[in-house]
Motif scaffolding. Structure first.
Motif, PDB file in Angstrom:
ATOM      1  N   LYS A 143       0.820  -1.218   0.000  1.00  0.00           N
ATOM      2  CA  LYS A 143       0.000   0.000   0.000  1.00  0.00           C
ATOM      3  C   LYS A 143       0.854   1.268   0.000  1.00  0.00           C
ATOM      4  O   LYS A 143       0.336   2.366  -0.254  1.00  0.00           O
ATOM      5  CB  LYS A 143      -0.923   0.013   1.220  1.00  0.00           C
ATOM      6  CG  LYS A 143      -1.912  -1.146   1.275  1.00  0.00           C
ATOM      7  CD  LYS A 143      -2.910  -1.098   0.138  1.00  0.00           C
ATOM      8  CE  LYS A 143      -3.966  -2.193   0.284  1.00  0.00           C
ATOM      9  NZ  LYS A 143      -4.903  -2.217  -0.865  1.00  0.00           N
ATOM     10  N   MET A 144       2.136   1.131   0.288  1.00  0.00           N
ATOM     11  CA  MET A 144       3.042   2.279   0.234  1.00  0.00           C
ATOM     12  C   MET A 144       3.600   2.330  -1.184  1.00  0.00           C
ATOM     13  O   MET A 144       4.719   1.878  -1.461  1.00  0.00           O
ATOM     14  CB  MET A 144       4.154   2.135   1.274  1.00  0.00           C
ATOM     15  CG  MET A 144       3.620   2.129   2.706  1.00  0.00           C
ATOM     16  SD  MET A 144       4.926   1.968   3.962  1.00  0.00           S
ATOM     17  CE  MET A 144       5.779   3.537   3.785  1.00  0.00           C
ATOM     18  N   ASP A 145       2.800   2.857  -2.096  1.00  0.00           N
ATOM     19  CA  ASP A 145       3.090   2.702  -3.520  1.00  0.00           C
ATOM     20  C   ASP A 145       3.158   4.033  -4.271  1.00  0.00           C
ATOM     21  O   ASP A 145       2.831   4.105  -5.458  1.00  0.00           O
ATOM     22  CB  ASP A 145       2.030   1.803  -4.159  1.00  0.00           C
ATOM     23  CG  ASP A 145       0.617   2.352  -4.012  1.00  0.00           C
ATOM     24  OD1 ASP A 145       0.435   3.401  -3.361  1.00  0.00           O
ATOM     25  OD2 ASP A 145      -0.314   1.725  -4.555  1.00  0.00           O
ATOM     26  N   ARG A 146       3.638   5.070  -3.604  1.00  0.00           N
ATOM     27  CA  ARG A 146       3.710   6.376  -4.254  1.00  0.00           C
ATOM     28  C   ARG A 146       5.107   6.632  -4.839  1.00  0.00           C
ATOM     29  O   ARG A 146       6.115   6.321  -4.213  1.00  0.00           O
ATOM     30  CB  ARG A 146       3.391   7.489  -3.260  1.00  0.00           C
ATOM     31  CG  ARG A 146       1.958   7.473  -2.725  1.00  0.00           C
ATOM     32  CD  ARG A 146       1.756   8.604  -1.727  1.00  0.00           C
ATOM     33  NE  ARG A 146       2.651   8.482  -0.577  1.00  0.00           N
ATOM     34  CZ  ARG A 146       2.969   9.488   0.237  1.00  0.00           C
ATOM     35  NH1 ARG A 146       2.486  10.703   0.008  1.00  0.00           N
ATOM     36  NH2 ARG A 146       3.785   9.281   1.264  1.00  0.00           N
ATOM     37  N   ILE A 147       5.109   7.196  -6.044  1.00  0.00           N
ATOM     38  CA  ILE A 147       6.329   7.779  -6.597  1.00  0.00           C
ATOM     39  C   ILE A 147       6.374   9.217  -6.104  1.00  0.00           C
ATOM     40  O   ILE A 147       5.551  10.042  -6.491  1.00  0.00           O
ATOM     41  CB  ILE A 147       6.322   7.718  -8.131  1.00  0.00           C
ATOM     42  CG1 ILE A 147       6.265   6.264  -8.606  1.00  0.00           C
ATOM     43  CG2 ILE A 147       7.564   8.408  -8.691  1.00  0.00           C
ATOM     44  CD1 ILE A 147       6.121   6.114 -10.113  1.00  0.00           C
ATOM     45  N   LEU A 148       7.296   9.523  -5.241  1.00  0.00           N
ATOM     46  CA  LEU A 148       7.311  10.810  -4.549  1.00  0.00           C
ATOM     47  C   LEU A 148       8.010  11.902  -5.359  1.00  0.00           C
ATOM     48  O   LEU A 148       7.695  13.083  -5.211  1.00  0.00           O
ATOM     49  CB  LEU A 148       8.003  10.652  -3.189  1.00  0.00           C
ATOM     50  CG  LEU A 148       7.348   9.628  -2.253  1.00  0.00           C
ATOM     51  CD1 LEU A 148       8.226   9.402  -1.033  1.00  0.00           C
ATOM     52  CD2 LEU A 148       5.961  10.080  -1.836  1.00  0.00           C
ATOM     53  N   GLU A 149       8.960  11.512  -6.201  1.00  0.00           N
ATOM     54  CA  GLU A 149       9.719  12.521  -6.946  1.00  0.00           C
ATOM     55  C   GLU A 149      10.396  11.869  -8.148  1.00  0.00           C
ATOM     56  O   GLU A 149      10.902  10.751  -8.053  1.00  0.00           O
ATOM     57  CB  GLU A 149      10.778  13.153  -6.036  1.00  0.00           C
ATOM     58  CG  GLU A 149      11.641  14.207  -6.698  1.00  0.00           C
ATOM     59  CD  GLU A 149      12.752  14.713  -5.789  1.00  0.00           C
ATOM     60  OE1 GLU A 149      13.593  15.502  -6.282  1.00  0.00           O
ATOM     61  OE2 GLU A 149      12.800  14.308  -4.609  1.00  0.00           O
ATOM     62  N   ILE A 150      10.387  12.576  -9.260  1.00  0.00           N
ATOM     63  CA  ILE A 150      11.222  12.237 -10.406  1.00  0.00           C
ATOM     64  C   ILE A 150      11.975  13.507 -10.776  1.00  0.00           C
ATOM     65  O   ILE A 150      11.367  14.517 -11.112  1.00  0.00           O
ATOM     66  CB  ILE A 150      10.397  11.733 -11.598  1.00  0.00           C
ATOM     67  CG1 ILE A 150       9.662  10.433 -11.237  1.00  0.00           C
ATOM     68  CG2 ILE A 150      11.296  11.518 -12.817  1.00  0.00           C
ATOM     69  CD1 ILE A 150       8.706   9.950 -12.304  1.00  0.00           C
TER      70      ILE A 150
END
Length: 468
Positions: free
Chosen positions: A105-112
């Motif tokens: 559930k911790m499935d975020r792309i926080l930064e590119i």
């Protein structure tokens, strides 16, 4: 000694465990239904025992992971970190009465960040999802395990996974710049950097990569990115023997060529893929070699490699005409393990890596093992880096065949060590290869490994029973 400090919780402890977990987690994040928790019991490995978890937790934040570890430390309850459970060594199998900590559930792309060429992601991000997201910025994240459409970045980090492109671009460990890790007692530690260079202190980042969740819980990763290369073109070369195909691999690498992919499928694997997907691969071949280049002029590179294949005895060399045809060939390679599983219903997938110069000897040895035990054993390999996947096909309902499968698996690992190789190139140790890790590292090496484990996890609550 570490293992003796914890034990499966009693019913009373389990009740207290759930209550304490719920004090810092939303109800939907704590699963206690036995039918549901049982489904989180194991990964995709054969012959690996698995316990029944007391509870499954699906956190969404770093703080929630910290809460879980504080509770586990207080009650001395084992914690088993999990990703997508696509692993092949039992490394994500539940311990009896454990907290299974599923990070999906911790499935975020926080930064590119295109300037610094990095991405910051949570552990539950799917490998293919990240790859496609960075492609939109003209960048690439090269590590590409065969399960890339399912496996998570956290799982890739835990097992130091590889993939088809490793011959040119390297494995997961070479792309992890920094990590945020929740330690066994709930403290949060950051390792590594965001800079292109950095040598401050011990390299703890690399220590966590491949640790299979035994030292801490990765909750955030800073990953290096590469400029997106041109679309690759693939060449397929047929050989009358696996030895000739391996000779071609040696000629290609000795000639200074840098393919983006160099993969081998033996006749058993080619037939299995055809049987499953009717792809029309040449079943008359004893070995099929796939070479790819993503250079500005891939056709010229393929022509040069084609000549080397012919010099090694290739019976036919066919370069793909375009990217679509190339992708079809790669799809055949990616489905190799699924196809071999369909042969008998169950597989044991070995992960022996040997020096490239010994690749032919290993494959010939696997053929002898298959004949000795009367089993179907297909071999597909990341031939460019010597990482082979001998896959033992067997009927799990047949006790004698299961016994022979396990014995053949061990014999292949012994052969790999004799040839100067290692018991695992990218799948990890988990439960399946614990005995073989001790053989490879030796007593002094094992003593130091356990000392590292004890320093980070003195109570032995993190993924107990794995590695050692």
């Amino acid at each position: 000694m570490i293992m003796s400090r914890i034990q499966a919780p009693s019913d009373e402890t389990t009740g207290n465990l759930v209550d304490l977990l719920l004090s810092g987690l939303p109800p939907e994040a704590v699963l206690v239904d036995p039918d549901v928790t049982a489904s989180y019991g194991h990964d995709m490995a054969s012959f690996c025992e698995a316990g029944v978890p007391a509870v499954v937790v699906l956190p969404r934040t770093v703080e929630q992971v910290q809460h879980v570890m504080r509770v586990a430390t207080e009650l001395r309850v084992p914690v088993v970190p999990q990703g997508a459970r696509t692993g092949l060594s039992g490394g994500a199998n539940a311990s009896e009465g454990s907290v299974v900590l599923s990070l999906t559930k911790m499935d975020r792309i926080l930064e590119i960040n295109p300037v610094d060429r990095l991405a910051v992601v949570e552990p539950g991000v799917i490998n293919a999802t990240l790859s496609r997201a960075v492609n939109e910025h003209g960048l690439s994240y090269p590590p590409d395990p065969s399960s890339w459409e399912m496996c998570t970045i956290g799982g890739n980090i835990g097992t130091a996974s590889g993939g088809l492109c490793c011959v040119k671009y390297g494995v997961t460990a070479e792309y992890v710049l920094g990590l945020d890790v929740v330690l066994a007692d709930g403290r949060l530690m950051s390792t590594g950097r965001r800079t292109a260079k950095g040598v401050a202190g011990y390299d703890l980042t690399r220590l966590f990569v491949g640790s299979e969740g035994s030292l801490g819980i990765v909750v955030r990763a800073t990953l290096a990115l590469k400029p997106q290369p041109p679309r690759q073109l693939v060449l397929a070369a047929e050989f009358a023997s696996a030895a000739a195909a391996c000779d071609a691999v040696c000629r290609i690498m000795a000639g200074g060529h840098v393919p983006s992919l160099l993969e081998l499928m033996d006749r058993t694997t080619v037939k299995a893929v055809n049987d499953l997907a009717h792809m029309g691969l040449p079943e008359t071949t004893e070995a099929l070699l796939l070479a790819a280049f993503d250079t500005p002029d891939p056709a010229a590179d393929l022509a040069a490699v084609g000549e080397l294949c012919e010099a090694a005895g290739a019976t036919q060399v066919v370069p793909a005409d375009d990217a679509a045809e190339s992708e079809l060939l790669l799809q055949a390679r990616r489905m190799s393990l699924t196809a071999l599983e369909a042969v008998k219903g169950t597989t044991m997938i070995d992960d022996v890596c040997v020096p490239r110069s010994k690749l032919g000897e290993l494959i010939e040895g696997v053929e002898r093992v298959a004949e000795k035990y009367g089993l179907t054993i297909g071999v597909c390999a990341h031939a460019g880096d010597g990482n082979t996947h001998p896959t033992v096909c067997f009927d799990a309902a047949d006790p004698d065949e299961s016994r022979r499968a396990r014995e053949s698996f061990d014999e292949i690992m012994a052969l790999g060590l004799e040839l100067g190789g290692t018991i695992t190139g990218e799948h990890g140790v988990g439960i399946l290869k614990k005995e073989w890790l001790a053989r490879e590292l030796g007593p002094v090496g094992m003593e130091m490994q356990r000392a590292v484990k004890s320093a980070f996890d003195p109570l032995g609550i993190l993924n107990p029973g794995k590695l050692f």
